[in-house]
Design a protein around this motif. Structure first.
Motif, short mmCIF file in Angstrom:
data_model
loop_
_atom_site.label_atom_id
_atom_site.label_comp_id
_atom_site.label_asym_id
_atom_site.label_seq_id
_atom_site.Cartn_x
_atom_site.Cartn_y
_atom_site.Cartn_z
N CYS A 1 0.83 -1.21 0.00
CA CYS A 1 0.00 0.00 0.00
C CYS A 1 0.87 1.26 0.00
CB CYS A 1 -1.02 -0.01 1.14
SG CYS A 1 -0.32 0.10 2.78
N ASP B 1 -1.54 5.01 6.35
CA ASP B 1 -1.67 4.05 5.23
C ASP B 1 -1.90 2.63 5.76
OD1 ASP B 1 -0.97 6.13 3.29
OD2 ASP B 1 1.00 6.01 4.25
N GLY C 1 -7.95 2.47 0.46
CA GLY C 1 -6.68 1.83 0.10
C GLY C 1 -5.80 1.51 1.30
#
Ligand code: SAH
Ligand code: DHB
Ligand code: MG
Length: 234
Positions: free
Chosen positions: A66, A142, A167
């Motif tokens: 990612c 993230d 995401g």
């Protein structure tokens, strides 16, 4: 149970152990920084409840996948999982790890420095539920790795959802615990109820794509992994 059945079960357990060892040796060998973190934890008398090398490698790969620049960890212990994660970060990346115990935090900072990731890591001491509401300006993360006390897992999930973006990846440890957690009828104590609730919420959240993965302690425990979906997809 007959003696034959017992022997067969012992053989299966042995086979799983050998497979895990071979996978670890080939794909998830610990470098000096990780070995030092384990040694420092032992010397400081911390419990050996860190993730396995295979779990560490998986976390690291998820962070790479990612393109993680900002990672949040809840529950540092001795910095073992933190080192695996920090090694996936670019030079300007940042791992923020939350730890309630000041003694643990001290061990973590030393181990991060010795592993060469002191520049991209930060340990913040306090109760995670007190710190999480202060992190909005540092978000989105993230990847979030949840591995502290189990009772607040459902609340940690709510914070993880607030502090991530489409995401992002949300991983939680100890989500299977001897299969009881996957069968709500078998869950009795409050800690197990909380983790079962975590799994339920992750599995049913339309914003998440998720999977529990049995991979630790002879396949009786493991991660639940979730990806925050893109906003809309037809
Ligand atoms: N992620 C580590 C293991 C974490 S063990 C690894 O795999 O290497 C759980 C850690 O969470 C312990 O160090 C414990 O002190 C910490 N912890 C427990 N309750 C907490 C809380 N409410 N807030 C922050 N940290 C907590
Ligand atoms: C415990 C906590 C953990 O995070 C873990 O991976 C294993 C055991 C515990 O509190 O016993
Ligand atoms: Mg754990």
């Amino acid at each position: 149970m007959t003696d034959d059945t017992l022997v067969a079960l012992q053989q299966q357990a042995h086979t799983r152990h050998v497979i895990e060892q071979r996978i670890t040796r080939l794909f998830a060998a610990e470098d000096a920084g990780l070995q030092n973190a384990l040694e420092a934890a032992k010397v400081a008398g911390l419990p050996a409840i860190q993730i396995s090398p295979i779990q560490g490698k998986l976390l690291q790969m998820l962070a790479t996948l990612c393109n993680a620049r900002k990672v949040l960890e809840i529950g540092s212990l001795a910095g073992y999982s933190g080192i695996w994660l920090a090694r996936a970060l670019p030079a300007d990346g940042h791992l923020l790890t939350l730890e309630i115990d000041a003694k643990h935090a001290e061990v973590v900072r030393n181990s991060f420095a010795k592993a060469g990731v002191g520049d991209r890591t930060e340990v913040r001491v306090g109760k995670a539920l007190d710190i999480l509401p202060t992190l909005e300006s540092e978000s989105p993360f993230d990847l979030v790795f949840i591995d502290a006390d189990k009772q607040p897992y459902p609340q940690y999930l709510e914070w993880a959802l607030r502090l991530t973006r489409p995401g992002s990846v949300i991983v939680a440890d100890n989500c299977i615990r001897g299969n009881r957690l996957l069968d709500p009828a078998q869950v009795t104590d409050e800690t197990e109820k909380a983790v079962a609730e975590y799994n339920q919420r992750v599995a049913q959240n339309p914003r998440l794509q998720s999977l529990a993965l049995a991979m630790d302690d002879d396949f009786t425990d493991g991660f639940t992994i979730a990806v925050v979906r893109p906003e809309e997809r037809s």
